[in-house]
Design a protein around this motif. Structure first.
Motif, PDB file in Angstrom:
ATOM      1  N   ALA A   1     -19.602 -14.816  48.890  1.00 50.11           N
ATOM      2  CA  ALA A   1     -20.503 -15.963  49.046  1.00 50.11           C
ATOM      3  C   ALA A   1     -19.735 -17.258  49.285  1.00 50.11           C
ATOM      4  O   ALA A   1     -20.127 -18.080  50.107  1.00 50.11           O
ATOM      5  CB  ALA A   1     -21.388 -16.105  47.809  1.00 50.11           C
ATOM      6  N   ALA A   2     -18.621 -17.430  48.565  1.00 53.58           N
ATOM      7  CA  ALA A   2     -17.877 -18.686  48.684  1.00 53.58           C
ATOM      8  C   ALA A   2     -16.865 -18.621  49.814  1.00 53.58           C
ATOM      9  O   ALA A   2     -16.287 -19.647  50.180  1.00 53.58           O
ATOM     10  CB  ALA A   2     -17.178 -19.007  47.364  1.00 53.58           C
ATOM     11  N   ARG A   3     -16.663 -17.436  50.365  1.00 52.64           N
ATOM     12  CA  ARG A   3     -15.660 -17.245  51.420  1.00 52.64           C
ATOM     13  C   ARG A   3     -14.296 -17.750  50.978  1.00 52.64           C
ATOM     14  O   ARG A   3     -13.608 -18.474  51.694  1.00 52.64           O
ATOM     15  CB  ARG A   3     -16.045 -17.985  52.714  1.00 52.64           C
ATOM     16  N   VAL A   4     -13.943 -17.371  49.774  1.00 54.82           N
ATOM     17  CA  VAL A   4     -12.645 -17.806  49.281  1.00 54.82           C
ATOM     18  C   VAL A   4     -12.111 -16.753  48.308  1.00 54.82           C
ATOM     19  O   VAL A   4     -12.869 -16.114  47.592  1.00 54.82           O
ATOM     20  CB  VAL A   4     -12.760 -19.189  48.589  1.00 54.82           C
ATOM     21  N   LEU A   5     -10.812 -16.533  48.371  1.00 54.83           N
ATOM     22  CA  LEU A   5     -10.179 -15.611  47.440  1.00 54.83           C
ATOM     23  C   LEU A   5      -9.402 -16.431  46.424  1.00 54.83           C
ATOM     24  O   LEU A   5      -8.535 -17.213  46.783  1.00 54.83           O
ATOM     25  CB  LEU A   5      -9.230 -14.659  48.175  1.00 54.83           C
ATOM     26  N   LEU A   6      -9.748 -16.253  45.149  1.00 54.84           N
ATOM     27  CA  LEU A   6      -9.051 -17.010  44.110  1.00 54.84           C
ATOM     28  C   LEU A   6      -7.971 -16.130  43.504  1.00 54.84           C
ATOM     29  O   LEU A   6      -8.234 -14.982  43.141  1.00 54.84           O
ATOM     30  CB  LEU A   6     -10.036 -17.425  43.021  1.00 54.84           C
ATOM     31  N   PRO A   7      -6.766 -16.651  43.391  1.00 54.66           N
ATOM     32  CA  PRO A   7      -5.690 -15.825  42.807  1.00 54.66           C
ATOM     33  C   PRO A   7      -6.041 -15.360  41.398  1.00 54.66           C
ATOM     34  O   PRO A   7      -5.727 -14.230  41.029  1.00 54.66           O
ATOM     35  CB  PRO A   7      -4.478 -16.761  42.806  1.00 54.66           C
ATOM     36  N   GLY A   8      -6.717 -16.211  40.636  1.00 54.00           N
ATOM     37  CA  GLY A   8      -7.045 -15.852  39.261  1.00 54.00           C
ATOM     38  C   GLY A   8      -7.992 -14.677  39.165  1.00 54.00           C
ATOM     39  O   GLY A   8      -8.063 -13.999  38.143  1.00 54.00           O
ATOM     40  N   SER A   9      -8.727 -14.426  40.231  1.00 54.46           N
ATOM     41  CA  SER A   9      -9.701 -13.337  40.199  1.00 54.46           C
ATOM     42  C   SER A   9      -9.078 -12.000  40.535  1.00 54.46           C
ATOM     43  O   SER A   9      -9.759 -10.972  40.502  1.00 54.46           O
ATOM     44  CB  SER A   9     -10.834 -13.635  41.180  1.00 54.46           C
ATOM     45  N   ALA A  10      -7.790 -11.998  40.863  1.00 59.56           N
ATOM     46  CA  ALA A  10      -7.114 -10.735  41.181  1.00 59.56           C
ATOM     47  C   ALA A  10      -7.160  -9.781  39.997  1.00 59.56           C
ATOM     48  O   ALA A  10      -6.984  -8.576  40.154  1.00 59.56           O
ATOM     49  CB  ALA A  10      -5.672 -11.006  41.596  1.00 59.56           C
ATOM     50  N   LEU A  11      -7.434 -10.320  38.800  1.00 61.53           N
ATOM     51  CA  LEU A  11      -7.532  -9.483  37.610  1.00 61.53           C
ATOM     52  C   LEU A  11      -8.574  -8.388  37.771  1.00 61.53           C
ATOM     53  O   LEU A  11      -8.438  -7.301  37.195  1.00 61.53           O
ATOM     54  CB  LEU A  11      -7.921 -10.351  36.414  1.00 61.53           C
TER      55      LEU A  11
ATOM     56  N   ALA B   1     -25.042 -12.293  48.791  1.00 60.78           N
ATOM     57  CA  ALA B   1     -23.790 -13.052  48.726  1.00 60.78           C
ATOM     58  C   ALA B   1     -23.292 -13.371  50.133  1.00 60.78           C
ATOM     59  O   ALA B   1     -22.810 -14.465  50.414  1.00 60.78           O
ATOM     60  CB  ALA B   1     -22.742 -12.274  47.945  1.00 60.78           C
ATOM     61  N   LEU B   2     -23.441 -12.385  51.013  1.00 61.54           N
ATOM     62  CA  LEU B   2     -23.033 -12.589  52.403  1.00 61.54           C
ATOM     63  C   LEU B   2     -23.811 -13.757  53.011  1.00 61.54           C
ATOM     64  O   LEU B   2     -23.299 -14.507  53.841  1.00 61.54           O
ATOM     65  CB  LEU B   2     -23.315 -11.300  53.178  1.00 61.54           C
ATOM     66  N   LEU B   3     -25.034 -13.923  52.552  1.00 58.88           N
ATOM     67  CA  LEU B   3     -25.869 -15.011  53.062  1.00 58.88           C
ATOM     68  C   LEU B   3     -25.740 -16.263  52.188  1.00 58.88           C
ATOM     69  O   LEU B   3     -26.521 -17.195  52.318  1.00 58.88           O
ATOM     70  CB  LEU B   3     -27.328 -14.547  53.127  1.00 58.88           C
ATOM     71  N   GLY B   4     -24.776 -16.239  51.280  1.00 59.42           N
ATOM     72  CA  GLY B   4     -24.484 -17.452  50.521  1.00 59.42           C
ATOM     73  C   GLY B   4     -25.288 -17.619  49.245  1.00 59.42           C
ATOM     74  O   GLY B   4     -25.449 -18.737  48.759  1.00 59.42           O
ATOM     75  N   ASN B   5     -25.766 -16.536  48.692  1.00 60.50           N
ATOM     76  CA  ASN B   5     -26.593 -16.657  47.488  1.00 60.50           C
ATOM     77  C   ASN B   5     -26.092 -15.700  46.405  1.00 60.50           C
ATOM     78  O   ASN B   5     -25.727 -14.559  46.695  1.00 60.50           O
ATOM     79  CB  ASN B   5     -28.045 -16.323  47.840  1.00 60.50           C
TER      80      ASN B   5
ATOM     81  N   GLY C   1     -35.664 -12.611  50.671  1.00 58.97           N
ATOM     82  CA  GLY C   1     -35.617 -13.372  49.428  1.00 58.97           C
ATOM     83  C   GLY C   1     -34.998 -14.740  49.634  1.00 58.97           C
ATOM     84  O   GLY C   1     -35.509 -15.757  49.165  1.00 58.97           O
ATOM     85  N   ILE C   2     -33.908 -14.764  50.380  1.00 59.23           N
ATOM     86  CA  ILE C   2     -33.229 -16.045  50.582  1.00 59.23           C
ATOM     87  C   ILE C   2     -34.082 -16.958  51.465  1.00 59.23           C
ATOM     88  O   ILE C   2     -34.167 -18.158  51.234  1.00 59.23           O
ATOM     89  CB  ILE C   2     -31.830 -15.806  51.163  1.00 59.23           C
ATOM     90  N   ALA C   3     -34.746 -16.353  52.454  1.00 59.77           N
ATOM     91  CA  ALA C   3     -35.635 -17.168  53.290  1.00 59.77           C
ATOM     92  C   ALA C   3     -36.733 -17.794  52.432  1.00 59.77           C
ATOM     93  O   ALA C   3     -37.104 -18.954  52.604  1.00 59.77           O
ATOM     94  CB  ALA C   3     -36.238 -16.310  54.396  1.00 59.77           C
TER      95      ALA C   3
END
Lengths: 338, 509
Positions: free
Chosen positions: B63-73, B132-136, B326-328
């Motif tokens: 959803a956020a289009r970002v990979l956080l290093p801390g989430s590698a856990l 999530a792909l649609l940002g939700n 749903g998102i619509a």
């Protein structure tokens, strides 16, 4: 059924809870050093009518004894120039030393101004930590059994404010104890001498302590003009907004009930604007001054002059003097400049 | 059952190891949650359980289009699943452990549910990821960790605090008990409980949601894990390629003991008591129950066959359709046009709704109780995202805990100096109710409390005529817009009863 059954789960929970609660309860049951059976005559501020109907606070004060000693000492001492700890010692010594206020075995509470957790002491929003530390040390030197330091901050949590102000560190270094004020210890209390505020929830230990030392920092406040000794006592009550109506009289009423043994005004740094929270070093002036007096009204009256104000500019000083809680006629007081 | 537990005591088994780990994990999880409050455990430790959750991590990354290093856990959990299947569910998940503690009907009287029901959880996580792909990320409210954290932080722990306080007050009334109460209180506050206990909105609702999930055990053991848990579903699919898995040897006499104890009901008598690795939580109950030692857990890499209830293309398409619709629907909700919610510092600019995993750790961390899980004030889409409710608590000028504890930086981890300048909203004065404005009586509480060094509230001294015709001088507060950061302490402390006479409005955008 799989895994833990309810009985076992509950058993574990009970064990854990029992260990959690049982420990301190048992620890608290150990014999405590009993308070001194006959508390020494606590000092009574100058004209001071002993508070009637408050057996908890004033342990059998002997006005005659203190009246005979009073003329020996100055009403108020001002120490200027030097390190904070040195200033405190000089000012209190000029009043006759801490031994005049704290007797061996006394339970002492020191009430600084730790109003917010926002800034370090340089911003003059909270009492200078070395001033507080010095007082803790001097109380122990005078034989105090226990010295606790406390305030109820309005911005941020107490533990954070205690740490941020630097006071926790200095108090611990001096052997004192920082107490977080417990909600359930604020008890509805009659204020028999109160003219406007007749009842109020006050922190019980402040009322019970043998000695209360009030250590405000001198700073600007929009309604009270300045927050000094009497205003600092607002930190000992629960419902503070109620005070804002008729603030001057209510502060005097509150003072009549608490009657701190000694007031030490920290003017090492003063906050001249944007108080009481501060945050701007341009508003801070370094005066390296400490004022000490058993007379809270006199201490506040003198502190007002540091800001170029007259004592009667402060509504609570006027109310306090009118009620006979102390004197604001600085020109007639014996003031020791040290 | 009782006889069984006796024999178990005599013969320590793998079950006790599992229970020990389950209990230890649950306790550690709760301790971390208690310590997540500002000033407790380091934030990176406090949010560790959340960062282990692969579902929230994956959904957030999408959803956020970002990979956080801390989430590698979360890869650890994934690795665990690749090795041991859904061991997370059977050994670690705090909700799973709670569910094991809730009684269920014995197998003899238990209703059986259609196997196809198991598809529901797959549909849930597929919908969740499609959304999530649609940002939700709204469906993350159903993640088991967020569910427990939210319930615990905004309902159960505060409730426990109230119970303890009530007991303290009662005991303090008895003089002999006072030293004990004082000693106990010194231990508890501020280390365990806050000195001034925050209030939360709708704690009963949170408790009911968790209560419902637990109560579903009344239909079948681990009903939630079998049919509903989206995290379980995702881990189940991964388990199809697991290494260690259950196997029935020819020593099996088809006595059915294993099927009766299986908490997820995946042991199928009609298939020679084989099970689906995607449904097995590796709890080892069947191994213990088997009188013939016919159940083993060998390490053998193999692909498990897909079951009828496993997600297929149709499920995926349906999930995508439901997510899109749903998102619509959310987007046509009026809240999309104007969302007047006050968000934690820096979160609004950070597209909070597309990043927040709804875990509620910020709610738990906030020392004043200012941060609350959103109810419906921002629409269903914003459900249980953090909002500030200044009448309940203010954003402490000395605190930046929420951004530090957020496991996915939905609330950015601002340094304190930067956070102090983050604008949450601005204060407006209701002159019809403000004491000096309306009643001509003195009150400067908002100005006094304002933490901004220059004071965002200034006082103007004016002489007005009061009700009796007398001239009175009052100080009237006024907000200086460019200084106000919207921390809300003015609204929180305003002595006017009911709604405050000064209130913070969120900044649009």
């Amino acid at each position: 059924m799989s895994s833990l059954d309810r009985r076992e789960f509950l058993r574990y929970c009970a064990l854990g809870l029992g260990a959690l609660i049982g420990g301190p309860v048992l620890a608290a049951c150990r014999p405590r050093p009993s308070p001194t059976p006959a508390p020494g005559p606590s000092f009574t501020p100058i004209p001071a009518s002993p508070t009637p109907g408050s057996p908890a606070t004033t342990p059998s004060s002997t006005p005659s004894a203190s009246l005979t000693t009073v003329p020996e000492y100055p009403h108020l001492a001002v120490a200027r120039g030097g390190e904070p700890e040195d200033l405190v010692r000089r000012a209190v010594d000029a009043l006759g030393g801490m031994g005049r206020f704290v007797r061996p075995g006394n339970d002492v509470i020191i009430k600084p101004n730790i109003c917010v957790a926002y800034h370090t002491y340089e911003y003059a929003a909270t009492t200078n930590p070395w001033v507080v530390g010095a007082l803790v040390r001097m109380c122990y030197e005078a034989g105090a059994r226990q010295v606790r330091v406390m305030d109820y901050p309005f911005g941020g949590t107490p533990e954070e404010a205690y740490a941020q102000s630097g006071i926790a560190e200095q108090v611990r270094a001096a052997g004192g104890e920082m107490e977080v004020m417990a909600r359930f210890k604020f008890v509805e209390t009659e204020i028999p001498e109160g003219l406007d505020l007749r009842q109020c929830a006050i922190y019980e230990d402040i009322l019970k302590a043998d000695v209360v030392i009030n250590v405000p920092i001198a700073k600007h406040h929009s309604l009270a003009r300045l927050t000094l000794g009497m205003k600092n006592l607002m930190g000992t009550i629960w419902d503070r907004p109620a005070m804002h109506r008729n603030l001057g009289q209510r502060l005097a009423d509150l003072t009549s009930r608490i009657r701190p043994t000694l007031t030490v005004v920290d003017a090492v740094r003063i906050l001249t604007a944007h108080g009481p929270t501060g945050g701007n070093l341009d508003d801070v002036r370094k005066l390296d001054t400490v004022i000490a007096s058993p007379d809270i009204v006199a201490a506040d009256a003198f502190a007002a002059t540091l800001f170029g104000l007259r004592p009667e500019d402060l509504s609570y000083v006027r109310a306090g003097a009118t009620m006979g809680l102390g004197r604001s006629d600085l020109e007639n007081l014996r003031i020791a400049e040290v | 059952m009782r006889k069984g537990s006796l024999s178990r005591i005599r013969r320590p088994s793998a079950l006790w190891l599992r229970r020990g780990i389950q209990f230890g994990t649950l306790v550690a999880f709760l301790v971390l949650l208690v310590a997540a409050r500002r000033g407790g455990a380091p934030p990176s430790l406090a949010n560790l359980p959340m960062r282990l959750d692969p579902l929230t991590t994956l959904a957030h990354a999408i959803a956020a289009r970002v990979l956080l290093p801390g989430s590698a856990l979360a890869l650890l959990t994934l690795a665990l699943t690749l090795l041991f299947g859904r061991a997370w569910c059977g050994w670690l998940c705090p909700l799973g452990t709670l569910l094991d503690a809730v009684p269920s009907p014995r197998s003899a009287v238990r209703r059986t549910f259609p196997e196809t029901w198991r598809r529901a959880k797959h549909f849930l996580w597929l919908t969740l990821l499609a959304a999530a792909l649609l940002g939700n990320l709204t469906l993350l409210v159903l993640d088991p960790l967020t569910l427990v954290i939210r319930t615990f932080g905004a309902a159960l722990w505060p409730a426990l605090e109230r119970m303890v306080t009530a007991a303290e007050v009662a005991a303090y009334a008895l003089p002999p008990l006072r030293p004990a109460v004082e000693a106990l209180d010194r231990l508890l506050r501020p280390a365990v409980f806050p000195v001034e206990a925050p209030f939360y909105r709708a704690p009963v609702l949170y408790a009911l949601v968790l209560g419902t999930v637990l109560a579903l055990n009344g239909l079948a053991p681990r009903f939630w894990c079998r049919y509903l848990c989206p995290l379980g579903g995702l881990l189940g699919l991964v388990s199809k390629v697991g290494l260690v898995r259950r196997e029935v040897t020819p020593a099996c006499t088809h006595c059915g003991a294993c099927a009766r104890v299986c908490p997820t009901g995946t042991i199928r008598p009609d298939r020679d008591y084989a099970s689906d690795p995607a449904e097995c939580t590796m709890c080892l109950e069947c191994r213990e129950a088997c009188p013939y030692k016919a159940i083993r857990f060998p390490a053998r890499p193999a692909l498990a066959p897909m079951e009828a209830y496993d997600p297929d293309r149709r499920t995926a398409l349906a999930a995508l359709g439901v997510a899109a619709l749903g998102i619509a629907l959310f987007r046509s909700d009026r809240f999309t046009r104007r969302s007047p919610l006050i968000r934690p510092p820096g979160a609004r600019e950070n597209h909070l709704t597309a990043r927040c995993v709804r875990c509620g750790l910020c709610v738990r961390a906030c020392p004043t109780g200012a941060i609350q899980p959103a109810l419906l004030e921002g629409g269903l889409e914003s459900l249980w995202t953090p909002v500030l409710i200044p009448r309940l608590g203010y954003c402490d000028y000395s605190c930046n805990a929420c951004g530090q504890v957020c496991p996915v930086e939905a609330i950015p981890p601002l340094p304190l100096e930067e956070k102090r300048r983050a604008v949450l909203g601005r204060a407006y004065i209701d002159r019809n109710r403000c004491i000096p404005w309306a009643d001509h009586r003195p009150c400067i509480v908002c100005e006094e409390m304002c933490p901004v060094p220059e004071k965002a509230i200034v006082l103007e001294e004016v002489t007005v005529t009061d009700a009796t015709g007398q001239p009175v001088t009052v100080q009237r507060p006024r907000v200086v817009e460019e200084r106000c950061i919207g921390c809300g302490i003015c609204e929180y402390k305003c002595p006017v009863s009911g709604e405050a006479a000064i209130w913070v409005s969120a900044v649009e955008g």
